[in-house]
Design an enzyme around this catalytic site. Sequence first.
Site: not given
Length: 331
Positions: A52-53
Amino acid sequence: MQYRKFGSTGLTVSRLCLGTMTFGLQTEEDASRSIMDKAADAGVNFIDTANVYPLGGTESVAGRTEEIVGRWLKGKRDRYILATKAVGKMGPSAWDQGASRKHLLDAIDASLKRLNTDYVDLYQLHSDDRDTPLDETLEALDTIVRQGKARYIGVSNFLAYRLARALGRSDVLGVSRFVSVQPRYNLLFRQIERELLPLATEEQLAVIPYNPLAGGLLTGKHRHDAVPSEGRFTATVGKAGEMYTQRYWHEREFQTIEKLKAIAAQTGETLAKTSLAWVLANPAVTSAIIGASRAEQLSDTLAAIDLVLDPEVKAKLDEATVEYRWGDAPR
């Protein structure tokens, strides 16, 4: 650099792990590469990321960090221990998140593609998905390990009782066991000392805490009455800025920091270096995750590896922050 065995495994990692959650949003790719170069030059062989980064971005930028890390690793993948995470929302469908078998098997393949590698050394659950049975999650992770797509598995942001239950279920099922835990831990957040760290010690789990500097608050550079122009407490990093503000931007924390500054000043060391050394001084901690938005910010944190706190100084730091063992309500 110092190195330590990774829990009960035969793996050895550097005592500092490079966190990458700013890469691709707060930190552009050229700066991100400089940060990874500097950490590598200092002997850091452990890199942590997540699908998700960059944190604070929208779903449209999720995965960008893994892509940046993957491009940097090209031609030198075998020299680094690579960790990533899954569970967070990665798309519009209901199954594009969580710890279901479907999502995890899809997520590992997508991460490997972005990271440009055949495997990760450590695959972690980014958080606890209470909507998916633990058995389903554990069996899916075991499939990933047996397929050779991950060498080890771990968790992040788990309560102690849920981790204990997961360990018990994995033993019953005869599937791959979690070997590590990645919790938030710093002088302003010590709750994990009560149950999670004793569990990790008893079960011989590696502990790789994130936020050792409380999102930069423990550098001592911020003032409660001044809105920061850069960093994790700004609106420019979206929801991440809101999250960090809710965690740490309180009068009590700033009052505590003034006490900590005075203790650090007595030793001639910076508050950042002292705060990280305090985290590393806990015998349960395997490797502390450090981050930066510019390469020069790593100088202080990398130097902390050589700082051995005097027992009297550590006792003063413990005493000044003992209330943070109990959460929001001082005791």
